[in-house]
Design a protein around this motif. Structure first.
Motif, PDB file in Angstrom:
ATOM      1  N   LEU A  94      66.820   6.288  63.737  1.00 32.69           N
ATOM      2  CA  LEU A  94      66.566   7.271  62.679  1.00 32.69           C
ATOM      3  C   LEU A  94      67.479   7.019  61.486  1.00 32.69           C
ATOM      4  N   ASP A  97      66.265   3.899  59.629  1.00 32.82           N
ATOM      5  CA  ASP A  97      64.986   4.140  58.947  1.00 32.82           C
ATOM      6  C   ASP A  97      65.180   5.022  57.718  1.00 32.82           C
ATOM      7  N   PHE A  98      65.951   6.061  57.856  1.00 33.53           N
ATOM      8  CA  PHE A  98      66.173   6.975  56.729  1.00 33.53           C
ATOM      9  C   PHE A  98      67.004   6.286  55.644  1.00 33.53           C
ATOM     10  N   TYR A  99      67.990   5.536  56.067  1.00 36.29           N
ATOM     11  CA  TYR A  99      68.867   4.887  55.095  1.00 36.29           C
ATOM     12  C   TYR A  99      68.106   3.874  54.240  1.00 36.29           C
ATOM     13  N   LYS A 100      67.254   3.088  54.894  1.00 30.29           N
ATOM     14  CA  LYS A 100      66.525   2.048  54.160  1.00 30.29           C
ATOM     15  C   LYS A 100      65.552   2.635  53.144  1.00 30.29           C
ATOM     16  N   ARG A 101      65.153   3.860  53.336  1.00 33.50           N
ATOM     17  CA  ARG A 101      64.260   4.501  52.374  1.00 33.50           C
ATOM     18  C   ARG A 101      65.035   5.265  51.305  1.00 33.50           C
TER      19      ARG A 101
END
Lengths: 429, 295
Positions: A94, A97-101
């Motif tokens: 999580l 995934d959140f960081y890359k966005r």
């Protein structure tokens, strides 16, 4: 249970922790690596929720199951909330995934205490270790630690984290005994002392010439105090904060106004404190850290609570009118910092400008100072406040907020406030 | 009076300004215009003669260069003239201390522009939302695309941050006037594109909205605090913003629910060795130290 449902439960369980800072970390970035992440410099708030709080880190608990019974907490063992538990890999995924966005600056991971302090701490550290060592994650990591965990584990947490924190929760052991029977202020302070020792040690080693770079360690620690769940006065709360700042050199003390939770406990006060009290405490905290105020000046033993109607600096000024007016062309920095409405940056600007010119009102207007607020307290080449009545009784009234306005409500009829419900429920007017 | 037409970029202004200064052209004799803009009628009369002789180097405080670079990114048409006037005053005007005069109207104006530009950069760092579009078949690197609408011309100032932060993935940030691209080795820029060139959704957006919904505390609604930091103009490109209205509308009902919930009584401590040791420790400490927390 799927990850979405777990996220729902474990983010909800983490929302009462006010800390969100992502600043003050050591400078690092992902250049030359296959990973992502950077820290250092100013933290970034990636979003804001309608409660006015920023969303900077993904703030979750590893599990909301907890052995402790802290009555202000929604996750206490007596509460009836649905329990959930992330695996370390789920949190890692999580976060990435959140960081890359670009939704977040990093991870703030905390946990209910399961089995023992050490066992819980090991699980929390495992998440941070995987992020750093397996995925080369260089973003911000804030780990909540448990004072009773072994020192080795706290040291390990500090290796992976940019910030570690332990919440004192309440400013006196007396209150903890009633509301958080498992917590102990002396042990918390002891653990903070150890962490400070580690931070200082690493700092000293970094400065030694001709020595290899010491292993990383968190650059700061912070804590949180709950406001309004016990009878502590603002003087007690600020006194505790002041002591923590000087004894353990904390980066921040967060104040969290106790707010209603879905699983209320029988031994908590029915009435939540006004949010403005939390705001005033933050303002007072600022005065302690950046304006050289002493706790006794802001919250004295004779009036131990902050004025809710006026900010603490203005309130101090009104009680110390003999100090004013301050001559902006001559007064030293420490006196300019005492003028209501003058912040640190504007004081610097005034000091710079007056080396070349004699300041007049037009100059202050050009700096866009809050004229209405500062005028009664300063003098300039062309202004002296006597006629505005620095001595008059009505000066305080000039600063009181206007009658309250309703907030914009997106077309809905005015909603009842929590206070309305409380009064309806308790029969109190 | 001479007219100087430049590309709306800091470097273009700097080389033009350097030559004007070498020729001792006072600021009131120059009319500045952006190449991209509608030209004033009389411009054709005298295109700037820029093939100047080697000029003696002009020394300005380094702080001015930072100020100029940042103010140049602002969209206000007066910025070139203002920058040249301040440059003139700092050098030939012999006002070396000018930058320490925040009360000077010109300095004030430049600082205001810088502040607006700085805020725009900060908001870009905060509100860009990357969407996963593919995985590079050869390198296996994930490829992301984002859409952003900055207020000022900040793409070149704001993107080095993304290069440092997202070195391990390929990305493009598209804006209406300029786009930035990173492929793991090089940051490069191309012309602007329309909104429709960027993807609308990411598979993670729904999970992100779940987080956003769950972290919101309905018992403390402060809408103006939210809007001052996240103005409505950004909402249309933020996946989470679609939830805001419903969260606000439902908040008082949720708080009412909490307040109407019957209080829970205290559960006795379970038979757990760790808890028992903790309680024993607390008893012990209570008898030794009265209250270490109070200063």
């Amino acid at each position: 249970m799927d990850v979405t449902r777990k996220l729902e439960i474990l983010a909800d369980a983490a929302k009462y922790d006010a800390s969100c800072a992502s600043s003050g970390a050591a400078r690092k970035d992902s250049r030359g690596s296959q990973g992502v992440g950077s820290t250092g410099g100013m933290g970034i708030c990636h979003s804001y929720t309608p409660d006015g709080r920023c969303v900077s880190l993904m703030k979750v608990l590893l599990t909301n199951a907890c052995l402790y019974d802290c009555h202000y907490c929604i996750n206490r063992r007596s509460s009836n909330v649905t329990r959930a538990r992330f695996t370390p890999d789920e949190v890692v995924q999580l976060t990435l995934d959140f960081y890359k966005r670009n939704y977040i600056e990093g991870l703030f991971l905390s946990s209910g205490i399961i089995r023992s302090a050490d066992h819980t701490m090991e699980l929390v550290i495992e998440v941070a270790r995987k992020l750093r060592e397996v995925h080369h994650f260089r973003g911000y990591i804030h780990l909540k630690t448990i004072p009773e965990a072994s020192q080795d584990l706290i040291a390990l947490a500090g290796r992976y984290a940019d910030r570690i924190s332990i919440n004192v929760e309440l400013p006196s052991q007396h209150s903890l005994n009633t509301l958080a029977p498992e917590k102990n202020l002396a042990r918390t302070q002891q653990a903070m002392g150890h962490i400070r020792g580690k931070i200082d040690e690493r700092h000293a080693e970094k400065r030694k010439p001709n020595t290899p770079k010491p292993p990383p360690f968190a650059t700061g620690q912070s804590t949180q105090m709950l406001v309004g769940a016990d009878a502590s006065t603002d003087a007690t709360i600020l006194g505790c904060a002041d002591q923590l700042y000087s004894a353990h050199r904390l980066r921040r003390v967060y104040y969290s106004a106790f707010s209603p939770i879905p699983e209320p406990s029988a031994i908590l006060p029915l009435k939540a404190p006004p949010l403005i009290r939390e705001h005033r405490l933050y303002q007072a905290d600022w005065l302690l850290r950046f304006y050289d105020f002493k706790v006794e000046e802001i919250a004295s033993p004779s009036s131990p609570n902050l004025d809710l109607a006026l900010d603490p600096k203005l309130s101090w000024a009104l009680q110390n009118r003999a100090t004013f007016p301050v001559d902006v062309n001559r007064a030293p920095r420490e006196l300019l910092l005492r003028v209501p409405g003058l912040g640190v940056r504007n004081v610097e600007r005034l000091l710079a400008a007056r080396r070349y010119t004699r300041l007049r009102l037009a100059d202050l207007i050009r700096l866009r100072l809050q004229m209405k607020k500062i005028l009664p307290f300063i003098s300039t080449a062309d202004h002296h406040p006597a006629r505005l009545g620095l001595d008059s009784d009505s000066l305080r009234a000039r600063f009181l907020p206007p009658p309250e306005q309703l907030e914009i409500n997106f077309g809905a009829p005015p909603a009842p406030t929590p206070a309305d419900f409380i009064s309806a429920r308790s029969g109190e007017l | 009076m001479r007219t100087v037409v430049i590309q709306p970029e800091y470097e273009a202004w700097r080389s033009a300004a350097r030559q004007l200064l070498a020729q001792r052209v006072p600021p009131e004799d120059v009319l500045w215009a952006d190449d991209a803009q509608e030209s004033p009628l009389f411009m054709q009369e005298e295109p700037a003669q820029m093939a100047a002789p080697a000029a003696p180097p002009v020394k300005v405080p380094p702080a001015f260069l930072d100020l100029a670079r940042s103010a140049a990114a602002h969209t206000d048409a007066r910025r070139w003239a203002m920058l040249y006037r301040v440059l003139w005053r700092l050098t030939l005007g012999a006002e070396r201390h000018l930058l320490s005069m925040p009360t000077d109207p010109d300095i004030r104006q430049l600082q205001d522009w810088c502040k607006a530009v700085g805020r725009d950069i900060h908001k870009m760092h905060a509100f860009v939302r990357f969407r996963l579009v593919s995985t590079h078949p050869a390198t296996g690197r994930e490829q992301f695309v984002a859409w952003f609408e900055p207020e000022h011309r900040i793409v070149r100032l704001a993107t080095p941050f993304f290069e440092k932060r997202f070195a391990g993935m390929d990305w493009s940030i598209l804006t209406p006037y300029e786009c930035a691209h990173w492929d793991g080795t090089r940051l490069h820029f191309t012309a602007g594109v329309p909104r429709s060139s960027a993807p609308d959704e990411d598979a993670q957006d729904e999970l992100w909205r779940t987080y956003y919904r769950s972290i919101f505390n309905p018992a403390r609604v402060k809408i103006s605090a939210m809007q001052s930091e996240m103005p409505k103009k950004y909402w249309k490109n933020l996946p989470e913003a679609s939830l805001i209205a419903d969260l606000i509308a439902g908040s008082s009902r949720r708080v009412q629910g909490m307040l109407e919930t019957e209080e829970r009584s205290v559960k006795p401590a379970p038979n757990n060795a760790y808890l028992q040791s903790l309680h024993a420790l607390n008893q012990q400490q209570k008898s030794v130290t009265p209250d270490p927390g109070l200063p």
